[in-house]
Enzyme design. Structure first.
Site, short mmCIF file in Angstrom:
data_model
loop_
_atom_site.label_atom_id
_atom_site.label_comp_id
_atom_site.label_asym_id
_atom_site.label_seq_id
_atom_site.Cartn_x
_atom_site.Cartn_y
_atom_site.Cartn_z
CG ASP A 205 -2.03 1.00 1.02
OD1 ASP A 205 -2.28 1.71 0.05
OD2 ASP A 205 -2.24 1.27 2.32
CB CYS A 238 -5.69 -0.92 -4.69
SG CYS A 238 -5.99 0.80 -4.96
CB ALA A 240 -8.37 4.30 -1.77
N GLY A 241 -9.00 2.37 -4.47
CA GLY A 241 -9.12 2.47 -5.92
C GLY A 241 -8.66 3.35 -6.64
CD GLN A 285 -3.25 7.39 -2.13
OE1 GLN A 285 -3.55 6.13 -2.09
NE2 GLN A 285 -3.74 7.85 -1.03
#
Length: 309
Positions: A205, A238, A240-241, A285
């Protein structure tokens, strides 16, 4: 601010230069700031048009969001059939000159949204699901287990029955699990819909994989056998996408593009990244994920060069 290279191959060749890395970092930071301001405006003061997220905040819809700050824009959110039409999922396309592939970027299902997830897969007629998270990471829940846990076991979720037909590691790639899943619907009992889930288990992550090879093997499997038609949307999630999901979309689009083209005029990654940020917040992100896109595409092109020789 952009790097002054006329072609994407020239940009990749200049990546080791510190000035180029600094420019890319500035580009990413500026887009990140724009994205944050856009979402702050939408959440605190309301917004209309392309930045409107009001559907995600209405009534029971709010509790269908895994993270309160990652919600779809109204204009491109996936709409389920019927009155209860909300799911935290966004229709994603990249610029036409890059790829015609269609994607659905969505969060990892919550316990109370698993039925909605499978409704979406059925209604959108998706053949492939790409899962890039594990159910628990760092002792935190990241995604509910939304498939049956035993072969030939079934889950009944409203009108849809979900059956696990097969589960195995992908050939020559133990970090990817392949699950064959069959859907049936009470309203159309004579029709079955087979879906393949490709579950990459070793992508941390907010981070990047240690090697691009398993990811590229998964993309090849996806496009060769699971979902070769670009018009059929691939469901990618994933937790949160957005982070791992957005990174995967760029890499998948790049593999498809460079299988047919030798170069790209401009910044392939930057163009795809900026387009996606206007369709779903936080796509790609972190800056390491952003740079990983360049590095993996460079790896792809080097592979192609070696194969020709």
């Amino acid at each position: 601010m952009t790097v002054s290279c006329s072609s994407f191959r020239q940009l990749l060749a200049s990546l080791p230069q510190q000035s180029v890395q600094q420019t890319l970092a500035k580009t990413y930071k500026e887009e990140n700031q724009t994205d944050r301001e856009r979402m702050t405006q939408a959440m605190e003061y309301g917004a209309t048009g392309a930045c409107d997220i009001s559907d995600s905040q209405r009534g029971a819809n709010y509790n269908l969001n895994r993270y309160s700050d990652v919600v779809p824009f109204n204009h491109n959110r996936v709409r389920l059939e019927g009155k209860r039409d909300y799911i935290n999922a966004s229709q994603i396309t990249v610029p036409a000159q890059i790829s015609a592939n269609k994607y659905i970027a969505t969060q990892g299902p919550l316990n109370h949204s698993i039925g909605d997830f499978w409704r979406m897969v059925w209604e959108q007629q998706a053949r492939g699901i790409v899962m890039l998270a594990n159910p628990v990471e760092g002792l935190r829940p990241k995604c509910s287990v939304y498939w049956p846990q035993a072969l030939m076991a079934s889950l009944k979720l409203g009108d849809i029955v979900v059956t696990l037909i097969d589960e195995r590691p992908m050939r020559d790639c133990l970090s990817v699990v392949v699950r064959k899943i069959r859907l049936t619907h009470a309203n159309v009992p004579d029709v079955t819909w087979d879906v393949t889930q490709l579950h990459y288990t070793e992508w941390p992550d907010h981070g990047v994989p240690t090697s691009p090879v398993p990811l590229l093997q998964m993309v090849r499997e996806l496009r060769s056998t699971v979902s070769p038609d670009p018009e059929t949307p691939v469901v990618v999630h994933c937790s949160a996408g957005v982070g791992r999901t957005g990174t995967f979309v760029i890499i998948d689009a790049a593999m498809c593009y460079f299988a047919k083209n030798t170069d790209y005029q401009g910044d392939f990654v930057g163009d795809a990244f900026k387009a996606m940020r206007r369709q779903r917040t936080m796509m790609v992100q972190t800056f390491p994920q952003f740079m990983m896109c360049y590095q993996v595409i460079s790896f792809i092109l080097n592979e192609q060069k070696q194969q020709k020789h």
